[in-house]
Design an enzyme around this catalytic site. Structure first.
Site, PDB file in Angstrom:
ATOM      1  N   LYS A 154       0.827  -1.209   0.000  1.00  0.00           N
ATOM      2  CA  LYS A 154       0.000   0.000   0.000  1.00  0.00           C
ATOM      3  C   LYS A 154       0.859   1.256   0.000  1.00  0.00           C
ATOM      4  O   LYS A 154       1.621   1.508   0.936  1.00  0.00           O
ATOM      5  CB  LYS A 154      -0.915   0.009   1.217  1.00  0.00           C
ATOM      6  CG  LYS A 154      -1.754   1.282   1.327  1.00  0.00           C
ATOM      7  CD  LYS A 154      -2.585   1.312   2.598  1.00  0.00           C
ATOM      8  CE  LYS A 154      -3.366   2.610   2.721  1.00  0.00           C
ATOM      9  NZ  LYS A 154      -4.202   2.653   3.943  1.00  0.00           N
ATOM     10  N   SER A 185      -8.697   3.995   2.462  1.00  0.00           N
ATOM     11  CA  SER A 185      -7.621   4.545   1.655  1.00  0.00           C
ATOM     12  C   SER A 185      -6.748   3.495   0.959  1.00  0.00           C
ATOM     13  O   SER A 185      -5.874   3.840   0.155  1.00  0.00           O
ATOM     14  CB  SER A 185      -6.729   5.430   2.529  1.00  0.00           C
ATOM     15  OG  SER A 185      -6.167   4.680   3.604  1.00  0.00           O
ATOM     16  N   SER A 241     -10.075   1.600   6.476  1.00  0.00           N
ATOM     17  CA  SER A 241      -9.344   1.737   5.216  1.00  0.00           C
ATOM     18  C   SER A 241      -8.943   0.424   4.565  1.00  0.00           C
ATOM     19  O   SER A 241      -8.469   0.413   3.435  1.00  0.00           O
ATOM     20  CB  SER A 241      -8.089   2.592   5.418  1.00  0.00           C
ATOM     21  OG  SER A 241      -8.457   3.926   5.687  1.00  0.00           O
TER      22      SER A 241
END
Length: 414
Positions: free
Chosen positions: A52, A109, A133
């Site tokens: 990520k 996210s 997220s």
């Protein structure tokens, strides 16, 4: 020439899909291919995975996966600047699209991680979850997502709200992550049916009726399959928004005192719940994936961030689809540090919730609502001066107070 290796095939999938999917910020073909031979003799045997964001390769989890023989192929997209909402991502080729509906966001996210897994580019990708997220994009992209118990794995988030997590094609793939990232990991077994409590809204959230219908149907299928046995009563919590903002912003004084009281009340309610049932079931999100213009007046995190405040492990399992083709997630929550047990419960749920007919995987190219391949030009929505949580506006119960919380809050964990 021999057959392409697993890493070479993953890199080819990135090359083929990413101009449309926009799931990656950076791709490392030379490094990945060079790393693969040495990884072949290790436990993960050169398994390609994604990390990520630009800092993902430096994370604790990524380091452990590499040491076990995983091969990182690239860094996935996270939200860019210019919005207060964090349920989107911007990759090297533009705004990340949902593999099921290109006119919708994948969530965030951990946007690119979820999109890459859903599109079959990699089987797992790292994530982090400070308000939802991991679970939120997992739900909206129709993949498995796990937020670990807060503090179980190292996290750079000083507030303590964010926890490491993983997005994966299944709970089995997520177990590969936990087995090699967590010291002393030991698989657990569940005895079926698992006593469980089902809460459609945690007592405060305003849930899209179609999302509620899909999740209720999934819970019914779990009951019918003998996976869970629902106990009477639900789970009623106070809306955790003010506590989340207070913790995130380091509030003190009267606001801090009220937030600590709210947090303690919810902790007592959850302690009582897990004393009578090992599993809590809820929708993962109150809404379906929103368009690229933003979430409007709904907090997409309404049902997830309670467990960032409380620290419990939680997972999102694909539950089905809305009538307009959007994936819906079922959230499973267990008591603190029962992450391995939660994975076992999620695996049992997955076996009873097979993909719906015609919904086994997203189309090869993301499609718009009209059915044609589509790339959206980036749009910026909302004032960058206002700080709101990771996913948009307030639940119905909290709208009147959220403008005050928002002024003190910061966008949720990336």
């Amino acid at each position: 020439m021999g057959e392409p290796t697993a890493v070479a095939r993953a890199l080819e999938r990135v090359r083929r899909t990413d101009p449309t999917l926009c799931a990656f910020l950076d791709v490392w073909p030379d490094r990945a291919l060079a790393r693969e031979p040495a990884a072949a003799g290790l436990p993960l045997a050169g398994l390609p995975f994604a990390v990520k964001g630009p800092a993902g390769l430096r994370s604790y989890a990524a380091g452990r996966l590499v040491a076990a023989g995983g091969v990182p192929v690239g860094a996935t997209s996270v939200p860019g600047p210019g919005t207060y909402w964090q349920t989107w991502g911007r990759g090297a080729h533009g705004r990340t699209v949902n593999p099921w509906r290109a006119d919708r966001t994948p969530g965030g996210s951990s946007a690119g991680s979820a999109a890459a897994v859903a599109a079959g580019v990699v089987t797992l990708a790292t994530g982090s979850d400070g308000a939802g997220s991991v679970r939120l994009p997992a739900a909206w992209c129709g993949v498995f997502g796990l937020k670990t118990t807060n503090g179980l794995l190292p996290s750079p988030d000083r507030s303590g709200l964010a926890s490491a997590g993983v997005l994966a094609r299944s709970a089995d793939h997520a177990e590969l992550y936990l087995r090699h990232v967590l010291d002393g990991y030991a698989p657990r077994r569940v005895t079926l049916p698992v006593p469980a409590v089902y809460s459609p809204d945690l007592g405060f959230a305003d849930v899209d009726p179609e999302v509620a219908r899909v999740v209720a149907g999934a819970v019914g299928r779990l009951v019918a399959a003998g996976v869970v046995r629902l106990l009477p009563g639900g789970c009623t919590l106070a809306d955790p928004a003010p506590a989340w903002f207070a913790v995130r912003g380091g509030a003190d004084g009267e606001e801090g005192r009220r937030a600590r009281g709210l947090r303690a009340d919810n902790d007592r309610a959850l302690t009582a719940l897990f004393a009578r049932a090992p599993l809590l079931l809820t929708p993962a999100t109150p809404n379906r994936p929103h368009g690229h213009e933003g979430p409007g007046e709904v907090y997409s995190t309404a049902l997830t961030w309670a467990f960032n405040v409380s620290g419990h492990p939680a997972a999102s399992v694909p539950a089905g689809f809305t009538s307009d083709g959007c994936p819906v997630g079922l959230q499973l929550v267990a008591d603190r540090r029962r992450d391995a047990w939660l994975l076992a419960a999620a695996r049992a749920a997955e076996e009873a919730l097979p993909p719906l007919p015609g919904r086994r995987s997203p189309p090869a190219e993301p499609r718009s609502a009209e059915g044609s391949p589509r790339r959206r030009s980036p749009r910026v929505c909302g004032s960058p001066r206002a700080s709101r949580p990771a996913s948009g506006g307030p639940s119905r119960a909290g709208r009147s107070r959220c403008s005050r919380w928002a002024l003190r809050g910061r966008a949720a964990a990336r």
